[in-house]
Design a protein around this motif. Structure first.
Motif, short mmCIF file in Angstrom:
data_model
loop_
_atom_site.label_atom_id
_atom_site.label_comp_id
_atom_site.label_asym_id
_atom_site.label_seq_id
_atom_site.Cartn_x
_atom_site.Cartn_y
_atom_site.Cartn_z
N LEU A 263 33.79 1.52 72.27
CA LEU A 263 34.33 1.23 70.95
C LEU A 263 35.85 1.36 71.03
O LEU A 263 36.38 2.41 71.36
CB LEU A 263 33.77 2.21 69.91
CG LEU A 263 32.25 2.18 69.75
CD1 LEU A 263 31.82 3.26 68.76
CD2 LEU A 263 31.80 0.82 69.28
N LYS B 261 35.59 -5.52 69.61
CA LYS B 261 34.49 -5.64 70.57
C LYS B 261 34.79 -6.83 71.47
O LYS B 261 35.34 -7.82 71.05
CB LYS B 261 33.16 -5.90 69.86
CG LYS B 261 32.65 -4.74 69.06
CD LYS B 261 31.27 -5.05 68.49
CE LYS B 261 30.80 -4.00 67.55
NZ LYS B 261 30.54 -2.72 68.15
N ARG C 115 25.41 -0.50 64.22
CA ARG C 115 26.73 -0.54 63.60
C ARG C 115 26.89 -1.85 62.84
O ARG C 115 26.16 -2.80 63.08
CB ARG C 115 27.82 -0.41 64.66
CG ARG C 115 27.74 0.90 65.43
CD ARG C 115 28.81 1.00 66.51
NE ARG C 115 30.16 0.89 66.00
CZ ARG C 115 30.86 1.88 65.46
NH1 ARG C 115 30.32 3.07 65.36
NH2 ARG C 115 32.08 1.70 65.04
N SER D 290 29.85 -4.76 61.95
CA SER D 290 31.22 -5.19 62.23
C SER D 290 31.37 -6.68 61.98
O SER D 290 30.43 -7.45 62.16
CB SER D 290 31.62 -4.86 63.68
OG SER D 290 31.06 -5.78 64.58
N ASN E 153 45.40 0.43 63.16
CA ASN E 153 45.07 0.28 61.74
C ASN E 153 43.61 0.61 61.43
O ASN E 153 43.16 0.46 60.30
CB ASN E 153 45.42 -1.14 61.26
CG ASN E 153 44.54 -2.20 61.91
OD1 ASN E 153 43.65 -1.91 62.69
ND2 ASN E 153 44.83 -3.46 61.58
N GLY E 154 42.85 1.03 62.47
CA GLY E 154 41.46 1.40 62.27
C GLY E 154 40.47 0.28 62.52
O GLY E 154 39.25 0.50 62.52
N GLN E 155 40.97 -0.93 62.74
CA GLN E 155 40.08 -2.06 62.99
C GLN E 155 39.39 -1.89 64.34
O GLN E 155 40.01 -1.56 65.34
CB GLN E 155 40.86 -3.37 62.96
CG GLN E 155 39.99 -4.58 63.18
CD GLN E 155 40.80 -5.88 63.19
OE1 GLN E 155 42.01 -5.88 63.10
NE2 GLN E 155 40.09 -6.98 63.31
N GLU E 156 38.08 -2.13 64.35
CA GLU E 156 37.29 -2.04 65.57
C GLU E 156 37.36 -3.35 66.33
O GLU E 156 37.36 -4.42 65.74
CB GLU E 156 35.84 -1.73 65.19
CG GLU E 156 34.93 -1.53 66.36
CD GLU E 156 33.51 -1.18 65.92
OE1 GLU E 156 32.59 -1.60 66.63
OE2 GLU E 156 33.32 -0.52 64.89
N PHE F 43 39.45 0.96 68.94
CA PHE F 43 40.00 0.92 67.59
C PHE F 43 41.50 0.68 67.67
O PHE F 43 42.20 1.33 68.43
CB PHE F 43 39.73 2.23 66.85
CG PHE F 43 38.27 2.46 66.55
CD1 PHE F 43 37.69 1.93 65.40
CD2 PHE F 43 37.48 3.19 67.42
CE1 PHE F 43 36.35 2.12 65.13
CE2 PHE F 43 36.13 3.39 67.15
CZ PHE F 43 35.56 2.86 66.01
#
Length: 177
Positions: free
Chosen positions: A31, A41, A67, A69, A36-39, A33
């Motif tokens: 994972l 993949k 999860r 997303s 800005n906290g955006q994940e 990140f």
């Protein structure tokens, strides 16, 4: 379902639905990140073509992931995945919902996952698969294990294994020659 009573070759011939976990199967399970906290993949194009080949052969596809997303939604849409279930930690319950809302059932479903939340789904499907870096209990109960790790082409191997078991792979490969 008693998998021991049926041989794998016969079970593969009945597959009409292939179900994929995301983290550890369609992605490498890491994972990432952004500040800005955006994940973020990463997906493998080898897997994407494998999924398209399945669908070309008339096998529907699904993603069931614990999860949620936006990246999974975008990837699913870009590939034309038939069913998408996100934020579903109980994979078997999601799978049973899918079966009740479609023409598929346990005997016509293949599932690939890598961790304990996938275990019940793997055990209830006609063909349960995993990857070499899966949890040891998952590997014990899976019918088959890919050579490649998740996010590195494992899903493509899964797709081609099913297609080969249905004697469709060679014909699908011919379109590229």
């Amino acid at each position: 379902m008693n998998k021991v009573a049926d041989n794998l070759e016969a079970r593969l011939k009945n597959i009409t639905l292939a179900v994929f976990d995301v983290d550890g199967i369609l992605s490498n399970g890491q994972l990432l990140f952004l500040p800005n906290g955006q994940e973020v993949k990463q997906f493998n194009t080898l897997d994407g073509l494998g999924i398209k080949l399945l669908m070309q052969a008339g096998i529907e596809t699904a993603i069931i992931t614990g999860r949620s997303s936006n990246q999974v939604s975008l990837r699913s849409k870009s590939l034309g995945i038939n069913y998408l279930y996100q934020g579903r930690e109980d994979k078997l319950v999601a799978l049973q919902e899918l079966w009740s809302n479609s023409n598929h059932n346990a005997e016509s479903t293949a599932y690939i996952g890598d961790d304990l939340p996938d275990l019940s789904a793997i055990r209830h499907c006609a063909f349960g698969a995993t990857v070499p870096n899966a949890h040891s209990l998952v590997k014990t109960h899976a019918d088959w294990c890919s050579e490649r790790k998740g996010g590195e082409g494992a899903a493509r191997e899964f797709c081609e294994y099913i297609l080969n078991g249905q004697n469709k792979l060679e014909e699908l490969h011919r379109q590229f020659m």
